[in-house]
Motif scaffolding. Structure first.
Motif, PDB file in Angstrom:
ATOM      1  N   PRO A  11       0.829  -1.210   0.000  1.00 58.60           N
ATOM      2  CA  PRO A  11       0.000   0.000   0.000  1.00 58.60           C
ATOM      3  C   PRO A  11       0.865   1.263   0.000  1.00 58.60           C
ATOM      4  O   PRO A  11       2.051   1.226   0.336  1.00 58.60           O
ATOM      5  N   SER A  15      -3.638   5.209  -0.288  1.00 52.82           N
ATOM      6  CA  SER A  15      -4.705   4.248  -0.009  1.00 52.82           C
ATOM      7  C   SER A  15      -5.327   4.443   1.364  1.00 52.82           C
ATOM      8  O   SER A  15      -6.331   3.796   1.680  1.00 52.82           O
ATOM      9  N   HIS A  20      -9.128   8.418  -1.547  1.00 52.36           N
ATOM     10  CA  HIS A  20      -8.690   7.254  -2.305  1.00 52.36           C
ATOM     11  C   HIS A  20      -9.817   6.724  -3.180  1.00 52.36           C
ATOM     12  O   HIS A  20     -10.951   6.538  -2.729  1.00 52.36           O
ATOM     13  N   PRO A  22     -10.151   3.481  -5.439  1.00 48.70           N
ATOM     14  CA  PRO A  22      -9.606   2.252  -6.016  1.00 48.70           C
ATOM     15  C   PRO A  22     -10.183   1.920  -7.384  1.00 48.70           C
ATOM     16  O   PRO A  22      -9.566   1.206  -8.168  1.00 48.70           O
TER      17      PRO A  22
END
Length: 347
Positions: A11, A15, A20, A22
Motif C-alpha cells: 500500500p 490508499s 482514495h 480504487p
C-alpha cells in the motif's frame, strides 16, 4: 452473486486517504480498525471504532470492553461513554509517514506497514505492524446489488498498553468502499451479503504464525471470501466454509472454519460485546502438529432479519433525532433459525 477476492501490492499513503479511489466512482464509506487483546494474566479485551459510522463527518465509538466470560449478555464497557463519547467529529492530517485521523479522545496514524491507535484519552495506546498483504474482496454492481461493495483488509499484530498494563493481540483495519453518496449501512453489505465474518491470529510455540479473515455470506449468495496469512505469505481465497454453534439464546459459542481441504481451525468464543453481533475469544485448534502459544479471534454474526432492526433504528432516529439504546432494544430477544425473535413475537 459475482465477486472477486485478490491480493494487493504494497500500500501507499494514498490508499489511507478519504480521497482514495480504487475504482472510478468509488470512495471510502467506512474505515474500521479493531483489536482483540490479552494482558499478562490472559484477560481478553476488545476495541472497535469506525470512521463515518453514522455520519460522514463523525466516528462511531463501538466501545472498549473487558470480556467477562458471558455470551448471552453484553459485557460492560470499560471506558465510560461520558469520557469516551459514542460519536466525535474528527480532522485528517498527514506527514511523510502516515495519514492521521484525529478526534478529541482518540487518534489513528496509518502508515504503509505500521499503525498507531490511541483511544480513551490515552488509556489505550497501541502500535501494530501489518502481517502479509492487503486482501480485497469486490462485489461489482449487478442484479440485486445496486451499490458496489469493496472491502480492503489489513491484518496486523498489536502491542501496547491498556491502563498502563502491557497488552498484545490481533489488529485489523478494514476500508469499505462504495459509491461516494452511500453510507456503509445503506449499501447492502449488512442486509444482502453478510451473515458471519471472523478474524483470527495464532502464534505457535515454534515461532511461526497464521491469521486472516473469512466470510460466510447470506444463504444463496455463495459468498465465501477469505484471506490466509502463514508466516508472512498471503493467499486470497474463495473457499471458506464456516460452521457456527450457538447457545440456547442464540449466541455464537464456537466456529469451525475450513479453508478448502488444507486448513481448518476452531474458534472458541469467550464473551459478547454487543449481543448478538460480536463475540471474541481464542483459537483452540489450528495448524496440524503445532502447539498454540497465543491466539485471538473476533467473530461477527448478523441474523438474517437484521434489516428490520436497521429500519427500526432509522425510523427512531428520524422521529427523535437519536438512535435507540442498542442494549435495551435487544433485551428479551433471542435467535431462532438465525432470525431475531422478540418477546411479543414469541408470546
Amino acid at each position: 452473486m459475482r465477486y472477486h477476492v485478490y491480493l494487493e501490492g504494497e500500500p501507499t499513503l494514498e490508499s489511507y486517504r478519504l480521497s482514495h479511489r480504487p475504482r472510478e466512482d468509488y470512495a471510502p464509506v467506512f474505515i474500521c480498525p479493531f483489536v482483540v487483546l490479552t494482558d499478562s494474566s490472559g484477560r481478553l479485551y476488545n476495541a472497535m471504532r469506525g470512521i463515518q459510522g453514522q455520519n460522514k463527518n463523525e466516528t462511531l465509538n463501538m466501545g472498549v470492553y473487558r470480556l467477562d466470560g458471558r455470551l448471552d449478555a453484553q459485557c460492560p464497557v470499560l471506558f465510560p461513554y461520558a469520557e469516551n463519547p459514542i460519536t466525535e467529529r474528527y480532522r485528517v492530517t498527514e506527514t511523510a509517514d502516515a495519514v492521521s485521523y484525529v478526534g478529541e479522545t482518540w487518534r489513528y496514524d496509518f502508515g504503509v506497514s505500521d499503525y498507531r491507535w490511541v483511544d480513551g484519552s490515552g488509556r489505550l495506546d497501541l502500535t501494530a505492524r501489518r502481517l502479509g498483504q492487503v486482501c480485497t474482496f469486490w462485489v461489482p454492481e449487478q442484479e440485486g446489488y445496486e451499490y458496489p461493495q469493496m472491502l480492503r483488509s489489513h491484518l496486523g499484530k498489536a502491542t501496547g498498553t491498556l491502563d498502563g498494563e502491557p497488552v498484545e493481540g490481533l489488529f485489523m483495519l478494514d476500508y469499505i468502499y462504495s459509491r461516494p453518496d452511500a453510507m456503509w449501512n445503506e449499501m447492502g453489505m449488512l442486509s444482502k451479503l453478510h451473515n458471519v465474518w471472523l478474524n483470527w491470529l495464532v502464534e505457535y510455540e515454534d515461532g511461526s504464525y497464521e491469521g486472516g479473515y473469512a466470510w460466510r455470506g447470506r444463504p444463496g449468495t455463495g459468498f465465501a471470501a477469505a484471506h490466509q496469512v502463514v508466516d508472512g505469505v498471503s493467499t486470497a481465497r474463495s473457499d471458506a466454509s464456516v460452521s457456527t454453534h450457538f447457545t440456547e439464546r442464540g449466541t455464537v459459542t464456537k466456529v469451525d472454519l475450513a479453508l478448502g481441504a488444507d486448513a481448518s481451525l476452531t474458534l472458541e468464543q469467550f464473551g459478547s460485546t454487543d449481543w448478538p453481533l460480536h463475540t471474541c475469544g481464542t483459537v483452540s485448534s489450528a495448524g496440524a502438529g503445532k502447539t498454540i502459544a497465543r491466539s485471538w479471534n473476533y467473530t461477527e454474526f448478523f441474523p438474517l432479519n437484521w434489516s428490520a432492526v436497521a429500519d427500526y433504528q432509522a425510523a427512531h432516529h428520524a422521529l427523535y433525532g437519536r438512535r435507540p439504546s442498542f442494549a435495551r432494544l435487544m433485551e428479551g430477544a433471542r435467535i431462532e433459525d438465525q432470525r431475531l425473535v422478540f418477546p411479543r413475537e414469541s408470546a
